[in-house]
Design a protein around this motif. Structure first.
Motif, PDB file in Angstrom:
ATOM      1  N   ALA A  32       0.828  -1.205   0.000  1.00 13.90           N
ATOM      2  CA  ALA A  32       0.000   0.000   0.000  1.00 13.90           C
ATOM      3  C   ALA A  32       0.866   1.260   0.000  1.00 13.90           C
ATOM      4  CB  ALA A  32      -0.923  -0.001   1.215  1.00 13.90           C
ATOM      5  N   ASN A  33       2.135   1.118   0.388  1.00 16.95           N
ATOM      6  CA  ASN A  33       3.049   2.259   0.384  1.00 16.95           C
ATOM      7  C   ASN A  33       3.675   2.486  -0.987  1.00 16.95           C
ATOM      8  OD1 ASN A  33       4.925   0.228   0.173  1.00 16.95           O
ATOM      9  ND2 ASN A  33       5.801   0.526   2.194  1.00 16.95           N
ATOM     10  N   GLY A  34       3.325   1.643  -1.976  1.00 16.79           N
ATOM     11  CA  GLY A  34       3.839   1.792  -3.332  1.00 16.79           C
ATOM     12  C   GLY A  34       5.228   1.214  -3.544  1.00 16.79           C
ATOM     13  N   LYS A  35       5.794   0.583  -2.545  1.00 18.88           N
ATOM     14  CA  LYS A  35       7.148   0.026  -2.646  1.00 18.88           C
ATOM     15  C   LYS A  35       7.111  -1.471  -2.908  1.00 18.88           C
ATOM     16  CE  LYS A  35       9.412   3.771  -1.256  1.00 18.88           C
ATOM     17  NZ  LYS A  35      10.344   4.470  -2.084  1.00 18.88           N
ATOM     18  N   ILE A  36       8.107  -1.948  -3.631  1.00 20.76           N
ATOM     19  CA  ILE A  36       8.311  -3.381  -3.742  1.00 20.76           C
ATOM     20  C   ILE A  36       9.440  -3.747  -2.787  1.00 20.76           C
ATOM     21  CG2 ILE A  36       7.476  -3.641  -6.102  1.00 20.76           C
ATOM     22  CD1 ILE A  36      10.424  -3.728  -6.999  1.00 20.76           C
ATOM     23  N   ALA A  37       9.396  -4.943  -2.273  1.00 27.53           N
ATOM     24  CA  ALA A  37      10.476  -5.467  -1.443  1.00 27.53           C
ATOM     25  C   ALA A  37      11.064  -6.653  -2.185  1.00 27.53           C
ATOM     26  CB  ALA A  37       9.944  -5.884  -0.079  1.00 27.53           C
ATOM     27  N   PHE A  38      12.379  -6.781  -2.125  1.00 20.81           N
ATOM     28  CA  PHE A  38      13.001  -7.908  -2.802  1.00 20.81           C
ATOM     29  C   PHE A  38      14.246  -8.344  -2.040  1.00 20.81           C
ATOM     30  CE2 PHE A  38      14.694  -4.069  -4.694  1.00 20.81           C
ATOM     31  CZ  PHE A  38      16.055  -4.318  -4.867  1.00 20.81           C
ATOM     32  N   VAL A  39      14.623  -9.592  -2.284  1.00 18.16           N
ATOM     33  CA  VAL A  39      15.814 -10.175  -1.685  1.00 18.16           C
ATOM     34  C   VAL A  39      16.853 -10.288  -2.782  1.00 18.16           C
ATOM     35  CG1 VAL A  39      16.775 -12.263  -0.642  1.00 18.16           C
ATOM     36  CG2 VAL A  39      14.502 -11.478   0.023  1.00 18.16           C
ATOM     37  N   ARG A  40      18.062  -9.871  -2.461  1.00 18.31           N
ATOM     38  CA  ARG A  40      19.156  -9.988  -3.427  1.00 18.31           C
ATOM     39  C   ARG A  40      20.305 -10.714  -2.742  1.00 18.31           C
ATOM     40  NH1 ARG A  40      20.810  -4.716  -6.453  1.00 18.31           N
ATOM     41  NH2 ARG A  40      21.258  -4.048  -4.341  1.00 18.31           N
ATOM     42  N   GLY A  41      20.826 -11.748  -3.437  1.00 21.89           N
ATOM     43  CA  GLY A  41      21.952 -12.513  -2.912  1.00 21.89           C
ATOM     44  C   GLY A  41      23.219 -11.687  -2.878  1.00 21.89           C
ATOM     45  N   GLU A  42      24.054 -11.980  -1.920  1.00 22.79           N
ATOM     46  CA  GLU A  42      25.343 -11.321  -1.778  1.00 22.79           C
ATOM     47  C   GLU A  42      26.336 -12.003  -2.719  1.00 22.79           C
ATOM     48  OE1 GLU A  42      26.329  -9.271   1.616  1.00 22.79           O
ATOM     49  OE2 GLU A  42      24.441  -8.563   0.794  1.00 22.79           O
ATOM     50  N   ASP A  59      15.377   3.795  -7.039  1.00 24.84           N
ATOM     51  CA  ASP A  59      15.852   4.108  -5.691  1.00 24.84           C
ATOM     52  C   ASP A  59      15.885   2.891  -4.764  1.00 24.84           C
ATOM     53  OD1 ASP A  59      16.829   5.786  -3.684  1.00 24.84           O
ATOM     54  OD2 ASP A  59      14.815   6.233  -2.945  1.00 24.84           O
ATOM     55  N   PRO A  60      16.568   1.801  -5.178  1.00 23.17           N
ATOM     56  CA  PRO A  60      16.644   0.635  -4.288  1.00 23.17           C
ATOM     57  C   PRO A  60      17.439   0.978  -3.030  1.00 23.17           C
ATOM     58  CG  PRO A  60      18.122   0.347  -6.142  1.00 23.17           C
ATOM     59  CD  PRO A  60      17.340   1.616  -6.392  1.00 23.17           C
ATOM     60  N   ARG A  61      16.930   0.512  -1.893  1.00 20.67           N
ATOM     61  CA  ARG A  61      17.557   0.783  -0.605  1.00 20.67           C
ATOM     62  C   ARG A  61      17.597  -0.479   0.229  1.00 20.67           C
ATOM     63  NH1 ARG A  61      15.829   3.072   3.849  1.00 20.67           N
ATOM     64  NH2 ARG A  61      13.677   2.972   3.205  1.00 20.67           N
ATOM     65  N   ARG A  62      18.769  -0.856   0.726  1.00 19.33           N
ATOM     66  CA  ARG A  62      18.873  -2.031   1.595  1.00 19.33           C
ATOM     67  C   ARG A  62      18.282  -1.682   2.953  1.00 19.33           C
ATOM     68  NH1 ARG A  62      24.577  -3.381   3.001  1.00 19.33           N
ATOM     69  NH2 ARG A  62      24.070  -2.277   4.908  1.00 19.33           N
ATOM     70  N   ILE A  63      17.418  -2.557   3.479  1.00 21.21           N
ATOM     71  CA  ILE A  63      16.793  -2.275   4.772  1.00 21.21           C
ATOM     72  C   ILE A  63      17.178  -3.299   5.845  1.00 21.21           C
ATOM     73  CG2 ILE A  63      14.887  -0.965   3.786  1.00 21.21           C
ATOM     74  CD1 ILE A  63      13.090  -3.434   4.283  1.00 21.21           C
ATOM     75  N   THR A  64      18.029  -4.253   5.501  1.00 27.90           N
ATOM     76  CA  THR A  64      18.558  -5.177   6.506  1.00 27.90           C
ATOM     77  C   THR A  64      20.034  -4.870   6.693  1.00 27.90           C
ATOM     78  OG1 THR A  64      18.858  -6.816   4.749  1.00 27.90           O
ATOM     79  CG2 THR A  64      16.924  -7.068   6.156  1.00 27.90           C
ATOM     80  N   SER A  65      20.538  -5.193   7.875  1.00 29.85           N
ATOM     81  CA  SER A  65      21.944  -4.918   8.145  1.00 29.85           C
ATOM     82  C   SER A  65      22.763  -6.191   8.349  1.00 29.85           C
ATOM     83  CB  SER A  65      22.077  -4.021   9.378  1.00 29.85           C
ATOM     84  OG  SER A  65      21.477  -4.639  10.491  1.00 29.85           O
ATOM     85  N   THR A  66      22.097  -7.315   8.494  1.00 25.85           N
ATOM     86  CA  THR A  66      22.785  -8.578   8.737  1.00 25.85           C
ATOM     87  C   THR A  66      22.534  -9.534   7.576  1.00 25.85           C
ATOM     88  OG1 THR A  66      22.415  -8.293  11.101  1.00 25.85           O
ATOM     89  CG2 THR A  66      23.048 -10.488  10.365  1.00 25.85           C
ATOM     90  N   PRO A  67      23.586  -9.958   6.872  1.00 24.15           N
ATOM     91  CA  PRO A  67      23.391 -10.935   5.794  1.00 24.15           C
ATOM     92  C   PRO A  67      22.899 -12.260   6.359  1.00 24.15           C
ATOM     93  CG  PRO A  67      25.577  -9.930   5.666  1.00 24.15           C
ATOM     94  CD  PRO A  67      24.989  -9.547   6.987  1.00 24.15           C
ATOM     95  N   ARG A  68      21.787 -12.743   5.828  1.00 31.15           N
ATOM     96  CA  ARG A  68      21.208 -14.026   6.241  1.00 31.15           C
ATOM     97  C   ARG A  68      20.559 -14.659   5.022  1.00 31.15           C
ATOM     98  NH1 ARG A  68      18.293 -13.058  12.060  1.00 31.15           N
ATOM     99  NH2 ARG A  68      20.182 -12.582  13.203  1.00 31.15           N
ATOM    100  N   HIS A  69      19.802 -15.706   5.230  1.00 32.37           N
ATOM    101  CA  HIS A  69      19.028 -16.343   4.167  1.00 32.37           C
ATOM    102  C   HIS A  69      17.590 -15.844   4.298  1.00 32.37           C
ATOM    103  CE1 HIS A  69      22.059 -19.525   3.107  1.00 32.37           C
ATOM    104  NE2 HIS A  69      22.575 -18.945   4.180  1.00 32.37           N
TER     105      HIS A  69
END
Length: 110
Positions: A32-42, A59-69
């Protein structure tokens, strides 16, 4: 977000993602905020990060700080929260965080 809404979100994520997911790419439709969320491999790693962007990928922006699965992304109905899965050695956990990556919290244990 109410406990009932979180429970419904968790149930839908579990139903949609009954199998553990491999690292790589995953995305969802705009919230509803108009944004897509996606996961990108390191690069060179089996881990990934969660990003948000405009519906056309701007305007892609990383929103996690810890690399995980990460995987199984799903926006709340109002677009204020993002639910996601984290694969661990013990199984899969469900987490919820604000649309901008703040206040992540685990809502299920593997």
């Amino acid at each position: 977000m109410s406990r009932r809404a979180i429970a419904a979100l968790v149930v839908s994520l579990l139903a949609a993602n009954a199998v553990a997911f491999p690292p790589g790419a995953a995305a969802n439709f705009p919230g509803a905020n108009g944004k897509i969320a996606f996961v990108r491999g390191e690069a060179g790693s089996e881990t990934s990060q969660i990003f948000v962007a405009g519906p056309e990928g701007s305007d892609p922006r990383r929103i996690t700080s810890t690399p995980r699965h990460y995987g199984g992304l799903d926006w709340s109905a109002d677009g204020s929260k993002l639910a996601f899965e984290v694969a661990t050695t013990d199984g899969t956990e469900i987490w919820v965080m604000n649309h901008d990556g703040t206040e992540p919290r685990r809502v299920s244990v593997a």
